[in-house]
Design a protein around this motif. Structure first.
Motif, PDB file in Angstrom:
ATOM      1  N   GLY A 364       0.838  -1.194   0.000  1.00  0.00           N
ATOM      2  CA  GLY A 364       0.000   0.000   0.000  1.00  0.00           C
ATOM      3  C   GLY A 364       0.869   1.238   0.000  1.00  0.00           C
ATOM      4  N   ASP A 365       0.621   2.111   0.949  1.00  0.00           N
ATOM      5  CA  ASP A 365       1.414   3.345   1.055  1.00  0.00           C
ATOM      6  C   ASP A 365       2.575   3.207   2.038  1.00  0.00           C
ATOM      7  N   ASP A 366       2.765   1.998   2.589  1.00  0.00           N
ATOM      8  CA  ASP A 366       3.837   1.780   3.551  1.00  0.00           C
ATOM      9  C   ASP A 366       5.150   1.478   2.837  1.00  0.00           C
ATOM     10  N   GLU A 367       6.233   1.551   3.591  1.00  0.00           N
ATOM     11  CA  GLU A 367       7.550   1.191   3.085  1.00  0.00           C
ATOM     12  C   GLU A 367       7.974  -0.154   3.683  1.00  0.00           C
ATOM     13  N   VAL A 368       9.010  -0.732   3.108  1.00  0.00           N
ATOM     14  CA  VAL A 368       9.576  -1.956   3.670  1.00  0.00           C
ATOM     15  C   VAL A 368      10.253  -1.606   4.990  1.00  0.00           C
ATOM     16  N   SER A 369       9.831  -2.260   6.048  1.00  0.00           N
ATOM     17  CA  SER A 369      10.360  -1.972   7.377  1.00  0.00           C
ATOM     18  C   SER A 369      10.084  -3.176   8.270  1.00  0.00           C
ATOM     19  N   PRO A 370      10.629  -3.181   9.484  1.00  0.00           N
ATOM     20  CA  PRO A 370      10.318  -4.281  10.397  1.00  0.00           C
ATOM     21  C   PRO A 370       8.816  -4.447  10.645  1.00  0.00           C
ATOM     22  N   LYS A 371       8.050  -3.364  10.522  1.00  0.00           N
ATOM     23  CA  LYS A 371       6.597  -3.444  10.745  1.00  0.00           C
ATOM     24  C   LYS A 371       5.872  -4.115   9.582  1.00  0.00           C
ATOM     25  N   THR A 372       6.489  -4.134   8.401  1.00  0.00           N
ATOM     26  CA  THR A 372       5.837  -4.718   7.223  1.00  0.00           C
ATOM     27  C   THR A 372       6.570  -5.970   6.754  1.00  0.00           C
ATOM     28  N   VAL A 373       7.227  -6.656   7.681  1.00  0.00           N
ATOM     29  CA  VAL A 373       8.039  -7.808   7.286  1.00  0.00           C
ATOM     30  C   VAL A 373       7.179  -8.938   6.723  1.00  0.00           C
ATOM     31  N   THR A 374       5.948  -9.110   7.226  1.00  0.00           N
ATOM     32  CA  THR A 374       5.068 -10.152   6.685  1.00  0.00           C
ATOM     33  C   THR A 374       4.750  -9.887   5.225  1.00  0.00           C
ATOM     34  N   GLN A 375       4.495  -8.618   4.883  1.00  0.00           N
ATOM     35  CA  GLN A 375       4.231  -8.266   3.489  1.00  0.00           C
ATOM     36  C   GLN A 375       5.445  -8.587   2.617  1.00  0.00           C
ATOM     37  N   LYS A 376       6.636  -8.320   3.143  1.00  0.00           N
ATOM     38  CA  LYS A 376       7.853  -8.640   2.385  1.00  0.00           C
ATOM     39  C   LYS A 376       7.950 -10.136   2.135  1.00  0.00           C
ATOM     40  N   TYR A 377       7.711 -10.928   3.175  1.00  0.00           N
ATOM     41  CA  TYR A 377       7.790 -12.388   3.008  1.00  0.00           C
ATOM     42  C   TYR A 377       6.743 -12.879   2.013  1.00  0.00           C
ATOM     43  N   ASN A 378       5.523 -12.320   2.070  1.00  0.00           N
ATOM     44  CA  ASN A 378       4.487 -12.731   1.123  1.00  0.00           C
ATOM     45  C   ASN A 378       4.890 -12.405  -0.313  1.00  0.00           C
ATOM     46  N   CYS A 379       5.431 -11.219  -0.520  1.00  0.00           N
ATOM     47  CA  CYS A 379       5.852 -10.802  -1.855  1.00  0.00           C
ATOM     48  C   CYS A 379       6.899 -11.761  -2.411  1.00  0.00           C
ATOM     49  N   LEU A 380       7.917 -12.061  -1.616  1.00  0.00           N
ATOM     50  CA  LEU A 380       8.990 -12.935  -2.083  1.00  0.00           C
ATOM     51  C   LEU A 380       8.506 -14.375  -2.239  1.00  0.00           C
ATOM     52  N   THR A 381       7.623 -14.811  -1.357  1.00  0.00           N
ATOM     53  CA  THR A 381       7.026 -16.147  -1.497  1.00  0.00           C
ATOM     54  C   THR A 381       6.323 -16.281  -2.838  1.00  0.00           C
ATOM     55  N   ASP A 382       5.548 -15.274  -3.199  1.00  0.00           N
ATOM     56  CA  ASP A 382       4.701 -15.365  -4.391  1.00  0.00           C
ATOM     57  C   ASP A 382       5.506 -15.319  -5.675  1.00  0.00           C
ATOM     58  N   VAL A 383       6.430 -14.351  -5.771  1.00  0.00           N
ATOM     59  CA  VAL A 383       7.160 -14.185  -7.024  1.00  0.00           C
ATOM     60  C   VAL A 383       8.192 -15.295  -7.216  1.00  0.00           C
ATOM     61  N   GLN A 384       8.799 -15.762  -6.128  1.00  0.00           N
ATOM     62  CA  GLN A 384       9.863 -16.754  -6.272  1.00  0.00           C
ATOM     63  C   GLN A 384       9.351 -18.195  -6.269  1.00  0.00           C
ATOM     64  N   PHE A 385       8.173 -18.433  -5.695  1.00  0.00           N
ATOM     65  CA  PHE A 385       7.721 -19.814  -5.529  1.00  0.00           C
ATOM     66  C   PHE A 385       6.258 -20.033  -5.924  1.00  0.00           C
ATOM     67  N   LEU A 386       5.336 -19.366  -5.243  1.00  0.00           N
ATOM     68  CA  LEU A 386       3.931 -19.741  -5.318  1.00  0.00           C
ATOM     69  C   LEU A 386       3.353 -19.613  -6.718  1.00  0.00           C
ATOM     70  N   TYR A 387       3.600 -18.500  -7.410  1.00  0.00           N
ATOM     71  CA  TYR A 387       2.917 -18.334  -8.690  1.00  0.00           C
ATOM     72  C   TYR A 387       3.386 -19.366  -9.719  1.00  0.00           C
ATOM     73  N   GLY A 388       4.675 -19.672  -9.751  1.00  0.00           N
ATOM     74  CA  GLY A 388       5.157 -20.705 -10.672  1.00  0.00           C
ATOM     75  C   GLY A 388       4.547 -22.062 -10.373  1.00  0.00           C
ATOM     76  N   ILE A 389       4.393 -22.371  -9.072  1.00  0.00           N
ATOM     77  CA  ILE A 389       3.761 -23.632  -8.681  1.00  0.00           C
ATOM     78  C   ILE A 389       2.305 -23.656  -9.127  1.00  0.00           C
ATOM     79  N   TYR A 390       1.612 -22.531  -8.942  1.00  0.00           N
ATOM     80  CA  TYR A 390       0.213 -22.444  -9.366  1.00  0.00           C
ATOM     81  C   TYR A 390       0.080 -22.675 -10.869  1.00  0.00           C
ATOM     82  N   VAL A 391       0.913 -22.009 -11.668  1.00  0.00           N
ATOM     83  CA  VAL A 391       0.832 -22.152 -13.127  1.00  0.00           C
ATOM     84  C   VAL A 391       1.153 -23.588 -13.539  1.00  0.00           C
ATOM     85  N   THR A 392       2.120 -24.197 -12.860  1.00  0.00           N
ATOM     86  CA  THR A 392       2.439 -25.603 -13.123  1.00  0.00           C
ATOM     87  C   THR A 392       1.207 -26.482 -12.916  1.00  0.00           C
TER      88      THR A 392
END
Length: 534
Positions: A364-392
């Motif tokens: 959203g309007d937040d920055e990457v910080s310790p308070k938004t670490v879950t969002q960071k993990y979700n982003c990296l999970t999706d682009v590096q792993f989840l979406y490719g698995i879904y398409v497979t």
């Protein structure tokens, strides 16, 4: 106890004994060569079967690992160029009164294709061997030594040597595993991370027909951006001060260097990569090989149904993106997470547009910080792993005649050692932490009978070994340990999956908002749509 001995195609082995998690004994045969040492003229080339030996081979010690740096013990650089060995673990050896052969679980380790091994400090069999299976773990060549791909056909280095190592190890299993009590007609390949991508690529490869009968890809697939390597010397040329097009000179230079010197070059190359950019290690499509490991784009093989159609299990952990904390890779510029196969240069305006959409969706309007670490993990999970698995999944299910099972690993306990090591306190199961429920490793804590750790690993071991035995992870609906029915995916609009937490819960459509975001993003990119989205 008398050390066990047996004779295989190459000669006689002397093994050792150990005890599993429940205190029952089993046999270990370690450090068995399945290929000639890939040294000298065999460096970078396809593997050659190991030669017979005379006398008795000491199989009580693990073979050398392939040269690498351990990411958990960063000061530890170890291994050898002579590293193509495997280990076999079995509860009983066949004799004239005992001819029942057991399912085989064949493990391919992860490590980004540039670190790791199949040895016991990471993949001890103590948990899986409690079930009636035979376990095989292997080493395969890593880094530049395993994945150099040259376009000049006269050099005979088309790439994928590390994957061809895995194929040769599977051929070894076909020829020899019955001597250890394993059934060559019931082999399940499984692996995690780069090992998961390797499993998917083995499923897609024309080289592997008949070598396995089921497959489990954990936290990795051929469509993940990090699984792809590069053809040619775009990385190596500048590092060696040679024009990338001068492959013969580059090859000749590499042939004169020691394994330590090659590692130093590779170390510099790997440290400078962006999160979702091209990598010098990984699979390539071979266009100049008479015996290619991969002869077409993965998506073309998938959508045409030309893959090895075997029962397939695939899944991911809820916090895959936590692994990047181990690598100290910060998310500072969202252009770094735009997958390379979108086809845009990093400084292109299209890349900035996509990066802004990704940041807006997750933060959203937040920055990457310790308070938004879950969002960071979700982003990296999706682009590096989840979406490719879904398409497979949605594409393989559309053309496959055999079941595909999808899981999401959410279990958390004292066995989630990587998350504990990284001191991550937000909910989620880290990348690699699913492995701690299948294998004992150097950081596994003591397991108290009846504890959460014991109950969870028992369930997960049972799911995996049921799949190996029956092609169905929950064949017995009355099994009190599982209390769930894991349905295969049959409807690509409503994906059945099993959430594997402290309880097993059958659900539909994992993380749909995040998947739909990436579907929309890919549909807007002609290049990405062509190669990764159908």
């Amino acid at each position: 106890m008398v050390p066990p001995e047996l004779t295989i195609d190459q000669g006689t082995l002397r093994g050792s004994t150990s005890t599993d998690l429940r205190g029952n004994s089993f046999f270990k045969f370690q450090g068995i060569p399945y290929a000639k040492p890939p040294i000298g003229e065999l460096r970078f080339k396809a593997p050659v079967p190991a030669e017979p030996w005379t006398g008795i081979l000491d199989a009580t010690k693990q073979g050398p690992v392939c040269f690498h740096r351990d990411p958990l013990r960063k000061g530890l650089i170890s291994g050898s160029e002579d590293c193509l060995y495997l280990n076999v673990y079995t509860k009983t050896l066949p004799d004239h009164a005992n001819t029942t052969l057991r399912p085989v679980l064949f493990w391919v380790h992860g490590g980004g294709f540039y670190f790791g091994s199949g040895n016991e400090d990471l993949y001890g069999p103590d948990f899986l061997i409690t079930e009636d299976v035979v376990v095989v773990t292997i080493n395969y060549r890593l880094g530049v030594l395993g994945f150099l791909s040259l376009e000049d056909p006269s050099l005979d280095v088309p790439g994928n040597a590390g994957f061809k190592d895995q194929v040769l190890a599977l051929k070894w299993v076909q020829n020899n595993i019955s001597k250890f009590g394993g059934d060559p007609n019931n082999v399940t390949i499984f692996g995690e991370s780069a090992g998961g991508a390797a499993i998917h690529l083995l499923v897609l490869s024309p080289m592997t027909k008949g070598l396995f009968h089921k497959a489990i890809a954990q936290s990795g697939c051929a469509l993940n951006p990090w699984a792809r390597g590069t053809t040619g010397c775009a990385f190596l040329g500048p590092a060696l001060g040679v024009e990338p097009s001068d492959e013969k000179t580059i090859y000749n230079i590499l042939m004169t260097k020691s394994v330590e010197e090659i590692f130093q070059i590779q170390d510099i190359l790997m440290s400078g990569l962006v999160l979702s950019g091209h990598r010098p290690v990984g699979f390539v499509v071979e266009t100049n090989s008479s015996q290619p490991f991969l002869d077409d784009e993965p998506m073309n093989i998938i959508t045409s149904g030309r893959f090895n159609q075997v029962p397939f299990m695939v899944g991911y952990t809820t916090g895959e993106g936590m692994i990047f904390d181990l690598m100290r890779r910060e998310l500072k510029d969202f252009r770094d997470v735009v997958p390379w196969f979108f086809g845009y240069e990093r400084d292109a305006p299209e890349t900035r547009t996509i990066a802004d959409k990704i940041k807006k969706f997750y933060f959203g309007d937040d920055e990457v910080s310790p308070k938004t670490v879950t969002q960071k993990y979700n982003c990296l999970t999706d682009v590096q792993f989840l979406y490719g698995i879904y398409v497979t999944i949605i594409n393989q299910v559309a053309v496959s005649q055999v079941p595909t099972y999808l899981y999401r690993m959410s279990v958390e306990s004292g066995l989630n050692v990587l998350k504990i090591f990284l001191k991550i306190e937000v909910p989620g199961t880290s990348h690699y932490d699913d492995v701690g429920y299948l294998f004992r490793h150097f950081a596994t804590p003591d397991i108290t009978p009846g504890s959460t750790e014991d109950l969870c690993l028992t369930k997960i071991v049972k799911l995996w070994t049921n799949f190996a035995k029956f092609g169905n992870p929950t064949p017995d609906v009355n099994d009190p340990r599982l209390k769930a029915v894991w349905k295969p995916v049959t409807n690509t609009s409503n994906l059945d999956f099993l959430d594997i937490g402290k309880d097993l819960v059958a659900l539909v459509n994992p993380d749909p908002e995040r998947i739909n975001f990436w579907k929309q993003l890919f549909s807007e990119s002609p290049a990405a749509h062509k190669t990764h989205h159908k």
